[in-house]
Scaffold this active site. Structure first.
Site, PDB file in Angstrom:
ATOM      1  N   TYR A 169     -76.318 -58.612  21.215  1.00 32.11           N
ATOM      2  CA  TYR A 169     -77.304 -58.794  20.159  1.00 32.11           C
ATOM      3  C   TYR A 169     -77.076 -57.747  19.084  1.00 32.11           C
ATOM      4  CZ  TYR A 169     -81.524 -59.735  17.587  1.00 32.11           C
ATOM      5  OH  TYR A 169     -82.383 -60.077  16.582  1.00 32.11           O
TER       6      TYR A 169
ATOM      7  N   GLN B 225     -85.556 -65.413  20.771  1.00 30.92           N
ATOM      8  CA  GLN B 225     -84.886 -66.690  20.985  1.00 30.92           C
ATOM      9  C   GLN B 225     -83.374 -66.521  21.153  1.00 30.92           C
ATOM     10  OE1 GLN B 225     -86.768 -65.862  18.391  1.00 30.92           O
ATOM     11  NE2 GLN B 225     -85.902 -66.490  16.426  1.00 30.92           N
TER      12      GLN B 225
ATOM     13  N   ASN C 283     -85.440 -54.658  18.372  1.00 32.05           N
ATOM     14  CA  ASN C 283     -86.821 -54.197  18.293  1.00 32.05           C
ATOM     15  C   ASN C 283     -87.497 -54.295  19.661  1.00 32.05           C
ATOM     16  OD1 ASN C 283     -87.512 -56.905  18.675  1.00 32.05           O
ATOM     17  ND2 ASN C 283     -87.931 -57.274  16.515  1.00 32.05           N
TER      18      ASN C 283
ATOM     19  N   THR D 209     -85.646 -45.497  18.836  1.00 31.37           N
ATOM     20  CA  THR D 209     -84.674 -44.422  18.654  1.00 31.37           C
ATOM     21  C   THR D 209     -85.360 -43.057  18.753  1.00 31.37           C
ATOM     22  OG1 THR D 209     -83.196 -45.745  17.290  1.00 31.37           O
ATOM     23  CG2 THR D 209     -83.108 -43.365  16.978  1.00 31.37           C
TER      24      THR D 209
ATOM     25  N   GLN E 258     -83.119 -39.946  11.564  1.00 25.14           N
ATOM     26  CA  GLN E 258     -83.349 -40.838  12.700  1.00 25.14           C
ATOM     27  C   GLN E 258     -84.770 -41.391  12.728  1.00 25.14           C
ATOM     28  OE1 GLN E 258     -80.787 -41.840  14.918  1.00 25.14           O
ATOM     29  NE2 GLN E 258     -79.722 -40.930  13.176  1.00 25.14           N
TER      30      GLN E 258
ATOM     31  N   HIS F 112     -85.553 -45.020  11.599  1.00 23.41           N
ATOM     32  CA  HIS F 112     -85.284 -46.207  12.415  1.00 23.41           C
ATOM     33  C   HIS F 112     -86.523 -47.061  12.589  1.00 23.41           C
ATOM     34  CE1 HIS F 112     -81.209 -46.516  14.052  1.00 23.41           C
ATOM     35  NE2 HIS F 112     -81.138 -45.206  13.938  1.00 23.41           N
TER      36      HIS F 112
ATOM     37  N   GLU G 268     -82.598 -39.317  23.561  1.00 19.02           N
ATOM     38  CA  GLU G 268     -81.445 -40.182  23.296  1.00 19.02           C
ATOM     39  C   GLU G 268     -80.359 -39.422  22.529  1.00 19.02           C
ATOM     40  OE1 GLU G 268     -80.498 -44.398  20.960  1.00 19.02           O
ATOM     41  OE2 GLU G 268     -82.356 -43.315  20.566  1.00 19.02           O
ATOM     42  N   HIS G 269     -80.715 -38.832  21.409  1.00 18.66           N
ATOM     43  CA  HIS G 269     -79.783 -38.040  20.604  1.00 18.66           C
ATOM     44  C   HIS G 269     -80.220 -36.581  20.642  1.00 18.66           C
ATOM     45  CE1 HIS G 269     -80.019 -42.050  18.495  1.00 18.66           C
ATOM     46  NE2 HIS G 269     -78.708 -41.974  18.707  1.00 18.66           N
TER      47      HIS G 269
ATOM     48  N   ASP H 155     -73.643 -42.766  15.256  1.00 11.81           N
ATOM     49  CA  ASP H 155     -74.218 -44.096  15.055  1.00 11.81           C
ATOM     50  C   ASP H 155     -73.234 -45.069  14.421  1.00 11.81           C
ATOM     51  OD1 ASP H 155     -76.690 -43.588  16.135  1.00 11.81           O
ATOM     52  OD2 ASP H 155     -77.702 -43.267  14.218  1.00 11.81           O
TER      53      ASP H 155
ATOM     54  N   GLU I 165     -79.260 -49.492  66.439  1.00  7.54           N
ATOM     55  CA  GLU I 165     -80.102 -50.198  65.474  1.00  7.54           C
ATOM     56  C   GLU I 165     -80.568 -51.566  65.971  1.00  7.54           C
ATOM     57  OE1 GLU I 165     -77.739 -50.315  61.920  1.00  7.54           O
ATOM     58  OE2 GLU I 165     -77.944 -48.163  61.534  1.00  7.54           O
TER      59      GLU I 165
ATOM     60  N   HIS J 163     -74.197 -57.842  65.016  1.00  9.49           N
ATOM     61  CA  HIS J 163     -73.265 -56.867  64.451  1.00  9.49           C
ATOM     62  C   HIS J 163     -72.405 -56.254  65.570  1.00  9.49           C
ATOM     63  CE1 HIS J 163     -75.945 -57.149  61.000  1.00  9.49           C
ATOM     64  NE2 HIS J 163     -75.237 -56.265  60.303  1.00  9.49           N
TER      65      HIS J 163
END
Length: 428
Positions: free
Chosen positions: A121, A182, A205, A228, A250, A253, A318-319, A352, A406, A411
């Site tokens: 995406y 979608q 988003n 972000t 930043q 964003h 994140e950054h 980025d 066990e 097994h």
């Protein structure tokens, strides 16, 4: 001592918004599941005013969009993709298949197998993120993914030419002019005309992020992405202007993007608000950045680098931009971050857009347990085993006793039959 001169919004304040997003996404995913292409078309008309004969762009349409761009744009995309490809190839080369004989007659190994198909995406809207095509499509192709499809929304009823060019140049096998929930649903669930993928990647988003989250398990995803985030770590070797610039760079964003200043400089801590306001007065994206700073900005004053390290690891941003006397000290000691940017010469925008590392990174403290998107995210590391007869009898005796502990009778018999067949006189 650690002092919070400015605090951001509490997490509880976003809970109601998150609940509404979750409900909206649930309904749309169910609709696409039930009605396929018809639902996708209605949603595209509703949200993007876009209902073409086909959402998939033809090769002729793609080429026409590429031809419409100035030569400099094409060259700039090529430059960025060359940097990203180079680093991704080095990362891929670091991932080696292994084969080792751990005991006489017992051979173990693993293979790195690319995911079969990936959907990428690429966000549009106010910020058509051309760079996300490099980061997702190109990285998947370097990893060896056979089928990579990509979706991006139209921009006011028009295909974003630079984004489409970047998708194509990165190696996308199918390109769709489709946005929002979608698009994610079409790629992850599939429709009559879009074959579903095995993995979904790319930023977006809150609705796109939630759609990926809800589809996780049915398909793989890169990360649970939130707004972000940026953290600037500074001492008195830099000035308040560059700190403010990097925070606002930043914060633009989105209105919920946290921007945090962590500093040992009282001068910077006390001067940052005035400098932020000065820059907002001329920043074209101030309508967004100002809200992010007002609601989610923080200023934290510490006495030592060790205190800043402790706070930074707790934030797990994140950054993380480190502008101190010895930025590599933070590189060597920090544990929780998406990506580090060391020294005032380096900045998050480089990462980025162009420098070569990937910009799809963990948010919401996910840096405590994962890194960002890279070639390895598109690859399954799968183990294999091979045991010779004599070794099978020896291993079988251990396995049989362990299964008995066990209470796994079936097994145990798997092991016992091999002890009987391959042990003692029958080993030949």
């Amino acid at each position: 001592m650690i002092r919070y001169l400015k605090k951001g919004a509490e997490a509880a304040e976003t809970a109601e918004y998150d609940r509404k997003v979750r409900q909206t996404v649930e309904g749309i995913l169910a609709d696409v599941e039930a009605r396929g292409d018809a639902a996708v078309r209605e949603l595209s008309e509703k949200f993007d005013k876009w209902t073409p004969e086909s959402f998939r762009l033809s090769q002729a349409e793609i080429q026409a969009l590429i031809d419409s761009l100035p030569a400099q744009v094409i060259e700039d995309i090529k430059f960025a993709q060359a940097q990203i490809r180079r680093f991704a190839e080095v990362q891929r080369a670091s991932m080696q298949d292994v084969e080792v004989e751990t005991l006489p007659g017992v051979t173990l190994g693993h293979k790195h197998i690319p995911v079969e198909s990936v959907g990428c995406y690429i966000p549009g809207g106010r910020y058509p993120m051309v760079a996300s095509a490099h980061m997702s499509v190109l990285t998947a192709k370097v990893a060896g993914v056979p089928r990579v499809i990509a979706c991006t929304p139209p921009l006011n009823g028009v295909a974003p030419a630079a984004t489409v060019a970047a998708m194509h140049m990165a190696g996308a096998d199918e390109i769709y002019l489709l946005g929002g929930i979608q698009a994610v649903a079409a790629m992850g669930i599939g429709t009559e005309t879009i074959r579903p993928v095995d993995m979904l990647v790319g930023p977006g988003n809150a609705f796109v992020a939630e759609a990926k989250r809800q589809l996780y398990g049915r398909v793989g995803i890169d990360l649970f992405a939130g707004p972000t985030e940026t953290l600037v770590i500074a001492d008195d070797t830099v000035d308040v202007e560059i700190c403010a610039t990097d925070l606002l760079g930043q914060a633009e964003h989105g209105p919920t993007s946290p921007a945090v200043l962590l500093t040992t400089s009282k001068k910077i801590a006390e001067g940052i608000e005035a400098e932020i306001q000065r820059q907002l007065a001329v920043l074209p994206t101030a309508d967004i950045a100002s809200v992010a700073w007002r609601d989610h900005g923080q200023v934290i004053l510490c006495d030592t680098d060790e205190e800043m390290l402790r706070v930074a690891d707790d934030i797990a941003s994140e950054h993380v931009q480190v502008m101190t006397r010895d930025p590599r000290w933070f590189r060597d000691n920090m544990r929780n971050y998406g990506a580090l940017f060391l020294g005032p010469e380096t900045n998050v925008a480089y990462g980025d857009k162009v420098i070569g590392t990937n910009h799809t990174l963990p948010t919401k403290k996910a840096a405590r347990y994962t890194g960002g998107l890279w070639v390895g995210k598109f690859i399954k590391t799968c183990t294999w085993q091979e045991v010779k007869p004599e070794a099978s009898a020896m291993i079988g005796e251990y396995c049989s006793r362990l299964c008995a502990i066990e209470n796994f009778a079936g097994h145990k018999e798997q092991a016992d039959i091999r002890v009987r067949r391959y042990g003692g006189k029958n080993a030949a």
